[in-house]
Design a protein around this motif. Structure first.
Motif, PDB file in Angstrom:
ATOM      1  N   LEU A  43       0.824  -1.207   0.000  1.00  0.00           N
ATOM      2  CA  LEU A  43       0.000   0.000   0.000  1.00  0.00           C
ATOM      3  C   LEU A  43       0.857   1.255   0.000  1.00  0.00           C
ATOM      4  O   LEU A  43       0.518   2.249  -0.643  1.00  0.00           O
ATOM      5  N   PHE A  44       1.972   1.219   0.713  1.00  0.00           N
ATOM      6  CA  PHE A  44       2.888   2.366   0.670  1.00  0.00           C
ATOM      7  C   PHE A  44       3.452   2.537  -0.738  1.00  0.00           C
ATOM      8  O   PHE A  44       3.553   3.660  -1.248  1.00  0.00           O
ATOM      9  N   ASP A  45       3.821   1.430  -1.360  1.00  0.00           N
ATOM     10  CA  ASP A  45       4.322   1.497  -2.732  1.00  0.00           C
ATOM     11  C   ASP A  45       3.267   2.122  -3.649  1.00  0.00           C
ATOM     12  O   ASP A  45       3.576   3.006  -4.465  1.00  0.00           O
ATOM     13  N   GLN A  46       2.028   1.643  -3.505  1.00  0.00           N
ATOM     14  CA  GLN A  46       0.954   2.171  -4.344  1.00  0.00           C
ATOM     15  C   GLN A  46       0.728   3.658  -4.075  1.00  0.00           C
ATOM     16  O   GLN A  46       0.501   4.435  -5.006  1.00  0.00           O
ATOM     17  N   GLN A  47       0.776   4.041  -2.796  1.00  0.00           N
ATOM     18  CA  GLN A  47       0.536   5.432  -2.449  1.00  0.00           C
ATOM     19  C   GLN A  47       1.541   6.351  -3.134  1.00  0.00           C
ATOM     20  O   GLN A  47       1.169   7.343  -3.760  1.00  0.00           O
ATOM     21  N   PHE A  48       2.799   6.014  -3.036  1.00  0.00           N
ATOM     22  CA  PHE A  48       3.816   6.906  -3.583  1.00  0.00           C
ATOM     23  C   PHE A  48       3.909   6.800  -5.098  1.00  0.00           C
ATOM     24  O   PHE A  48       4.233   7.783  -5.769  1.00  0.00           O
ATOM     25  N   ARG A  49       3.620   5.617  -5.634  1.00  0.00           N
ATOM     26  CA  ARG A  49       3.601   5.512  -7.081  1.00  0.00           C
ATOM     27  C   ARG A  49       2.430   6.303  -7.670  1.00  0.00           C
ATOM     28  O   ARG A  49       2.555   6.942  -8.716  1.00  0.00           O
ATOM     29  N   THR A  50       1.297   6.248  -6.989  1.00  0.00           N
ATOM     30  CA  THR A  50       0.143   7.018  -7.439  1.00  0.00           C
ATOM     31  C   THR A  50       0.429   8.508  -7.384  1.00  0.00           C
ATOM     32  O   THR A  50       0.074   9.274  -8.293  1.00  0.00           O
ATOM     33  N   ALA A  51       1.089   8.940  -6.293  1.00  0.00           N
ATOM     34  CA  ALA A  51       1.387  10.362  -6.129  1.00  0.00           C
ATOM     35  C   ALA A  51       2.309  10.873  -7.223  1.00  0.00           C
ATOM     36  O   ALA A  51       2.241  12.048  -7.604  1.00  0.00           O
ATOM     37  N   ALA A  52       3.193  10.006  -7.720  1.00  0.00           N
ATOM     38  CA  ALA A  52       4.170  10.441  -8.711  1.00  0.00           C
ATOM     39  C   ALA A  52       3.823   9.978 -10.128  1.00  0.00           C
ATOM     40  O   ALA A  52       4.589  10.221 -11.053  1.00  0.00           O
ATOM     41  N   ALA A  53       2.676   9.330 -10.294  1.00  0.00           N
ATOM     42  CA  ALA A  53       2.365   8.711 -11.579  1.00  0.00           C
ATOM     43  C   ALA A  53       2.164   9.722 -12.692  1.00  0.00           C
ATOM     44  O   ALA A  53       2.456   9.445 -13.849  1.00  0.00           O
ATOM     45  N   GLY A  54       1.668  10.911 -12.351  1.00  0.00           N
ATOM     46  CA  GLY A  54       1.369  11.882 -13.400  1.00  0.00           C
ATOM     47  C   GLY A  54       2.570  12.634 -13.902  1.00  0.00           C
ATOM     48  O   GLY A  54       2.500  13.305 -14.938  1.00  0.00           O
ATOM     49  N   ALA A  55       3.680  12.596 -13.186  1.00  0.00           N
ATOM     50  CA  ALA A  55       4.883  13.317 -13.582  1.00  0.00           C
ATOM     51  C   ALA A  55       5.970  12.335 -13.965  1.00  0.00           C
ATOM     52  O   ALA A  55       6.054  11.232 -13.422  1.00  0.00           O
ATOM     53  N   ASP A  56       6.801  12.747 -14.894  1.00  0.00           N
ATOM     54  CA  ASP A  56       7.914  11.891 -15.300  1.00  0.00           C
ATOM     55  C   ASP A  56       9.127  12.105 -14.402  1.00  0.00           C
ATOM     56  O   ASP A  56       9.831  11.148 -14.070  1.00  0.00           O
ATOM     57  N   THR A  58      10.824  14.736 -11.042  1.00  0.00           N
ATOM     58  CA  THR A  58      10.582  15.704  -9.977  1.00  0.00           C
ATOM     59  C   THR A  58      11.895  16.390  -9.641  1.00  0.00           C
ATOM     60  O   THR A  58      12.920  15.725  -9.430  1.00  0.00           O
ATOM     61  N   VAL A  59      11.841  17.715  -9.590  1.00  0.00           N
ATOM     62  CA  VAL A  59      13.029  18.507  -9.258  1.00  0.00           C
ATOM     63  C   VAL A  59      12.895  19.001  -7.826  1.00  0.00           C
ATOM     64  O   VAL A  59      11.896  19.633  -7.463  1.00  0.00           O
ATOM     65  N   ARG A  60      13.890  18.677  -6.985  1.00  0.00           N
ATOM     66  CA  ARG A  60      13.915  19.119  -5.596  1.00  0.00           C
ATOM     67  C   ARG A  60      15.321  19.592  -5.234  1.00  0.00           C
ATOM     68  O   ARG A  60      16.280  19.301  -5.948  1.00  0.00           O
ATOM     69  N   THR A  61      15.426  20.317  -4.152  1.00  0.00           N
ATOM     70  CA  THR A  61      16.744  20.701  -3.664  1.00  0.00           C
ATOM     71  C   THR A  61      17.507  19.456  -3.258  1.00  0.00           C
ATOM     72  O   THR A  61      16.954  18.577  -2.590  1.00  0.00           O
ATOM     73  N   ALA A  62      18.765  19.359  -3.645  1.00  0.00           N
ATOM     74  CA  ALA A  62      19.556  18.181  -3.357  1.00  0.00           C
ATOM     75  C   ALA A  62      19.893  18.097  -1.874  1.00  0.00           C
ATOM     76  O   ALA A  62      20.152  19.105  -1.214  1.00  0.00           O
ATOM     77  N   GLN A 239       9.802   6.712 -10.340  1.00  0.00           N
ATOM     78  CA  GLN A 239      10.116   5.401  -9.766  1.00  0.00           C
ATOM     79  C   GLN A 239      11.015   5.551  -8.536  1.00  0.00           C
ATOM     80  O   GLN A 239      10.780   4.920  -7.501  1.00  0.00           O
ATOM     81  N   ASP A 240      12.030   6.398  -8.641  1.00  0.00           N
ATOM     82  CA  ASP A 240      12.957   6.589  -7.516  1.00  0.00           C
ATOM     83  C   ASP A 240      12.235   7.166  -6.299  1.00  0.00           C
ATOM     84  O   ASP A 240      12.430   6.720  -5.166  1.00  0.00           O
ATOM     85  N   LEU A 241      11.419   8.179  -6.533  1.00  0.00           N
ATOM     86  CA  LEU A 241      10.713   8.819  -5.420  1.00  0.00           C
ATOM     87  C   LEU A 241       9.700   7.880  -4.782  1.00  0.00           C
ATOM     88  O   LEU A 241       9.526   7.875  -3.565  1.00  0.00           O
ATOM     89  N   ALA A 242       9.019   7.099  -5.601  1.00  0.00           N
ATOM     90  CA  ALA A 242       8.037   6.160  -5.053  1.00  0.00           C
ATOM     91  C   ALA A 242       8.717   5.128  -4.162  1.00  0.00           C
ATOM     92  O   ALA A 242       8.246   4.819  -3.061  1.00  0.00           O
ATOM     93  N   THR A 243       9.845   4.607  -4.620  1.00  0.00           N
ATOM     94  CA  THR A 243      10.563   3.602  -3.826  1.00  0.00           C
ATOM     95  C   THR A 243      11.087   4.190  -2.525  1.00  0.00           C
ATOM     96  O   THR A 243      10.937   3.605  -1.448  1.00  0.00           O
ATOM     97  N   ALA A 244      11.711   5.379  -2.613  1.00  0.00           N
ATOM     98  CA  ALA A 244      12.269   6.011  -1.414  1.00  0.00           C
ATOM     99  C   ALA A 244      11.172   6.391  -0.429  1.00  0.00           C
ATOM    100  O   ALA A 244      11.317   6.214   0.787  1.00  0.00           O
ATOM    101  N   GLY A 245      10.063   6.918  -0.936  1.00  0.00           N
ATOM    102  CA  GLY A 245       8.970   7.311  -0.062  1.00  0.00           C
ATOM    103  C   GLY A 245       8.338   6.125   0.628  1.00  0.00           C
ATOM    104  O   GLY A 245       8.024   6.175   1.824  1.00  0.00           O
ATOM    105  N   ALA A 246       8.162   5.026  -0.102  1.00  0.00           N
ATOM    106  CA  ALA A 246       7.567   3.822   0.495  1.00  0.00           C
ATOM    107  C   ALA A 246       8.476   3.242   1.571  1.00  0.00           C
ATOM    108  O   ALA A 246       8.015   2.812   2.631  1.00  0.00           O
ATOM    109  N   GLU A 247       9.777   3.234   1.318  1.00  0.00           N
ATOM    110  CA  GLU A 247      10.723   2.717   2.312  1.00  0.00           C
ATOM    111  C   GLU A 247      10.721   3.578   3.569  1.00  0.00           C
ATOM    112  O   GLU A 247      10.788   3.066   4.691  1.00  0.00           O
ATOM    113  N   SER A 248      10.640   4.896   3.376  1.00  0.00           N
ATOM    114  CA  SER A 248      10.618   5.803   4.529  1.00  0.00           C
ATOM    115  C   SER A 248       9.356   5.590   5.358  1.00  0.00           C
ATOM    116  O   SER A 248       9.405   5.538   6.594  1.00  0.00           O
TER     117      SER A 248
END
Length: 837
Positions: A43-56, A58-62, A239-248
């Motif tokens: 469910l965490f995987d789905q949550q973060f994948r859904t959140a990022a599904a519409g964008a290819d 994401t740009v954030r401060t490193a 994909q990277d953000l979904a994986t990192a977010g789900a793990e967190s």
């Protein structure tokens, strides 16, 4: 032999019923725990994948790392010109600015909890489809995910307050979903226009991140965009953000997973006692039958295989039912965890093949291993001896058994005590496990004197004496039955004693160190903060306030591990806290150094003047000079082993929220008057709460109550298996003693006396179980407390009323387990019983 094994199961299916139940319950714990873990992760995987599904992209401060202890690190905001720069890169079809961060919801002065405030973005880029109402557009309009709205009873048109960097009164104009669901699996989401989010979060014209879509492939655009923006920006794929977010997010459930697996193992251990006892009794009752099989030409190996095959078949049936029961019980485990404050996501269960195979295999393996001892004893009996023998245990114990048991008990106890003197903590578990094995082996030797002692103490009636003789006549059986219940009680008493000790030490350490008259904290008690920075400025101006200082917390990487630190004002903190230094001076923090706890200094061989390597999310690798070493009790009161100054904190962290504000009343002002003044001053900050020492300590120990409370409830379910063990043993022993009971009835014993005899045996076993359980629990808890004392001062606390209540409940449950067997024994027909072979 296969046919014989199957026939024996059919013939003794009633006798094996409780054994099947024990295995089933143990396997249910295992499968339920694994399914809950897989479900949460999916469910965490789905949550973060859904959140990022519409964008290819994401740009954030490193940052050097994305999260610590399950909490995302705070990132510097992105200036508006970066949005234009991203949009102008060739291949970018859309660059959508997003303002998001954590806020709290408040309605009519009542805190509703934390929520993720983010910018409303229409589909397909946005992950929140509009389900009702309209999209938030105005400066005071928001949409709330439907699941949260239902839970909080929010409706369209309701007025609430968003509180983050600023507070803002808003109206709910829309209800949104999350992907195909009514809301995210975990947490609440509030959506607003970009200007509204920027205003509440204090971003100004800056944004939190930029969502990027492209008509090119992600692999082509990502390196181009990364080169264009430089190393100060992180360009991550969905994909990277979904994986990192789900793990967190899943990291927050690690403690629950450990608890559930530990309780599953406890249930299986308790169940193994019942399995071993059942097979011992059943095989004992089949001695003549097995002898005939041996006389007909069967070898000892074939008899062994036949009994083990019975165990395999029992394990298969019980494990199959247990797997199904565990899957069904996952809903109950999820609700139970929430009752104790552990957040579990909602959603459909995830049942992995490996979960079914592992749970099934563990159940069968435990059943076979538990039946191995009785099977070997059956295979060793010669045909002639078996035909002539009765089903009576040998009264002799091999010297080797006694020596081995004593050696294991001694070695285990010694190893368990080593962590008290600085040895690795893992030795505590190893030592306790060895000591338990030794005690289980030694228990039958101790059983006869214990039975006689308890029987003398309870009663000297004829039924009591007969019960005593029956229990003493089968010491192994009595020992196994008693140890099952004793093991469960030992775990419960261990939890009660360690929990009470931790709570008492937490309160005592806080009272010894912190002398503030009032403490201001967030209603959510977030470790990284939750009190707006403006609160400090507002209360400083009050006439009733004498001294005021703030605390902040932060995470940093210590090698592969994540550690927390505390930021203080080194000039003022000494007025509200007794900071005891073992070396160095606290005021040296002003120069940019760090103070560490003495246990850290001892473990790592550090001293004042050394450099401590630290990795910060924003400023990367740093070397902070160690300027002092503080007492362990101070570190425990501050909740971290590392302390820096507020100025140093601002160099390395972007967060500007306070975790705690300590306040001393001005001269002549009572604590009650101070609290009233603070509460009046904070009416514009409804999520900030004024607490006295008792309330702060209660908040800190709440997590202890939740975890230990959950463990206690789960152990209570496991104890059901132990109680079934007493009922099962007595029921099977009645079959074995049918002729004896018939003769007693024939010479004049009444039905009531027969029932009393069986019931008294249950009482004897229960009393012995309570005595052994409390003894084992006390020994294990004192060893654990000694080991934990090397981390922080932890005096042992014996909560007498709680222990008495737990012991009484266990004793009553064990006694009640004898009612059904006693009733059955009293109603055996006399003539049929006498004629029983």
């Amino acid at each position: 032999m296969i046919r014989i094994a199957i026939a024996q199961i059919r013939a003794h299916r009633v006798r094996l019923a409780l054994t099947i139940t024990a295995v089933m319950l143990g396997v249910a714990f295992v499968s339920g725990s694994l399914v809950l873990n897989d479900t949460a992760q999916k469910l965490f995987d789905q949550q973060f994948r859904t959140a990022a599904a519409g964008a290819d992209l994401t740009v954030r401060t490193a940052t050097a790392f994305d999260s610590g202890m399950g909490v995302d690190v705070e990132r510097d905001p992105i200036s508006a010109d970066v949005v234009q720069k991203v949009a102008s890169v060739e291949g970018v079809s859309a660059a959508v600015p997003v303002g998001k961060g954590t806020s709290r919801l408040e309605r009519d002065g009542v805190d509703l909890g934390a929520a993720q405030l983010t910018t409303w973005i229409p589909e397909p880029i946005g992950a929140y489809p509009l389900l009702a109402g309209t999209a938030p557009d105005g400066s005071n309009e928001v949409a709330v995910d439907k699941a949260a709205a239902d839970a909080l009873r929010l409706q369209l048109g309701d007025h609430i307050t968003l509180v983050a960097e600023r507070g803002l009164d808003v109206v709910v104009v829309g209800l949104v979903g999350f992907g195909d669901a009514d809301g995210p699996p975990l947490g609440m989401s509030v959506l607003a226009s970009l200007p509204t989010a920027q205003n509440v979060l204090g971003l100004g014209e800056d944004v939190s991140e930029i969502l990027v879509t492209t008509e090119r492939t992600v692999a082509e655009l990502q390196p181009v965009l990364a080169r264009e923006l430089g190393t100060v920006m992180q360009v991550a794929t969905a994909q990277d953000l979904a994986t990192a977010g789900a793990e967190s997010a899943a990291a927050n459930l690690q403690m629950l997973q450990v608890v559930l697996i530990a309780m599953a193992l406890a249930a299986l251990v308790i169940g193994s006692f019942l399995i071993a006892n059942t097979f011992s009794i059943v095989i004992s009752q089949r001695t003549r039958e097995l002898a005939i099989v041996r006389a007909a030409g069967a070898t000892g190996g074939q008899v062994l295989g036949s009994v083990l095959l019975e165990a395999v078949l029992v394990g298969i049936v019980a494990s199959a039912v247990g797997v199904v029961l565990g899957i069904v019980s996952t809903f109950g485990l999820r609700s139970l965890a929430r009752t104790f404050g552990v957040s579990i996501p909602d959603g459909d269960l995830v049942i992995q093949p490996i979960t079914v195979i592992l749970s099934f295999g563990i159940g069968v393996l435990v059943t076979v291993v538990a039946a191995l001892g009785p099977a070997r004893r059956a295979a060793r009996v010669s045909p002639v001896v078996a035909i002539r023998s009765s089903a009576v245990e040998s009264r002799r114990f091999r010297p080797l058994r006694v020596f081995t048991a004593t050696a294991l008990l001694t070695a285990g106890g010694t190893i368990a005590l080593l962590p008290t003197f600085g040895a690795p903590m893992v030795l505590l578990a190893v030592g306790l496990a060895l000591a338990l094995v030794g005690f289980v082996l030694l228990a039958p030797v101790l059983m006869r004197p214990l039975v006689r002692l308890v029987a003398v103490a309870i009663a000297q009636t004829i039924p009591a004496r007969l019960a005593r003789d029956a229990a003493a006549r089968a010491p192994r059986r009595t020992a196994v039955t008693a140890m099952a219940l004793a093991f469960g009680l030992a775990l419960m008493s261990f939890v009660v004693i360690v929990g009470a000790s931790v709570k008492d030490a937490t309160g005592e350490q806080y009272r010894e160190v912190i002398s503030a008259d009032a403490v201001i904290e967030s209603a959510g008690q977030e470790m990284l903060g939750g009190v707006h920075a403006a609160v400090y400025d507002e209360i400083t101006a009050l006439d009733e306030v004498g001294v005021v200082t703030r605390l902040k917390y932060g995470h940093w990487k210590d090698g592969d591990a994540t550690s927390a630190l505390t930021a203080v004002d080194p000039v003022v903190i000494g007025e509200v806290a007794a900071i005891s230094m073992r070396d160095g001076v606290l005021s040296e923090l002003s120069g940019g150094g760090i103070v560490i706890a003495e246990r850290v200094a001892d473990d790592r061989g550090l001293r004042v003047g050394d450099q401590l390597p630290m990795l910060f999310a924003r400023t990367n690798a740093q070397q902070l000079p160690i300027v002092g070493i503080m007492a362990n009790r101070v570190a425990a009161a501050l909740q971290t082993d590392y302390v820096i100054s507020l100025d140093t904190y601002r160099e390395h962290y972007a967060e500007d929220m306070d975790a705690s504000i300590f306040v001393l009343a001005a001269h002549g002002i009572s604590p009650d008057r101070l609290s009233t003044a603070l509460e009046d001053a904070l009416t514009d900050h409804p999520t900030a709460q004024v607490r006295d020492q008792a309330a702060v300590i209660a908040g800190r120990t709440q997590a202890v109550d939740q975890i230990f409370g959950l463990v206690t409830v789960l152990l209570a379910f496991a104890m059901v298996i132990a109680v079934l063990g007493i009922a099962n043993t007595l029921a099977l022993s009645i079959v074995e003693r049918t002729r004896e009971i018939g003769l007693l009835r024939a010479v004049g014993m009444s039905r009531r006396s027969v029932a009393g005899m069986v019931q008294m045996e249950a009482v004897i076993v229960s009393v012995i179980s309570v005595a052994l359980g409390l003894g084992i629990g006390f020994a294990a808890s004192f060893a654990a407390i000694g080991a934990l004392s090397t981390i922080a001062p932890l005096p042992a606390v014996i909560p007498g009323p709680q222990l008495v209540l737990v012991a009484a409940v266990v004793a009553c449950a064990g006694t009640l387990a004898g009612i059904a067997p006693a009733w059955r024994a009293a109603r055996l027909p006399v003539l049929e019983a006498i004629g029983h072979a």
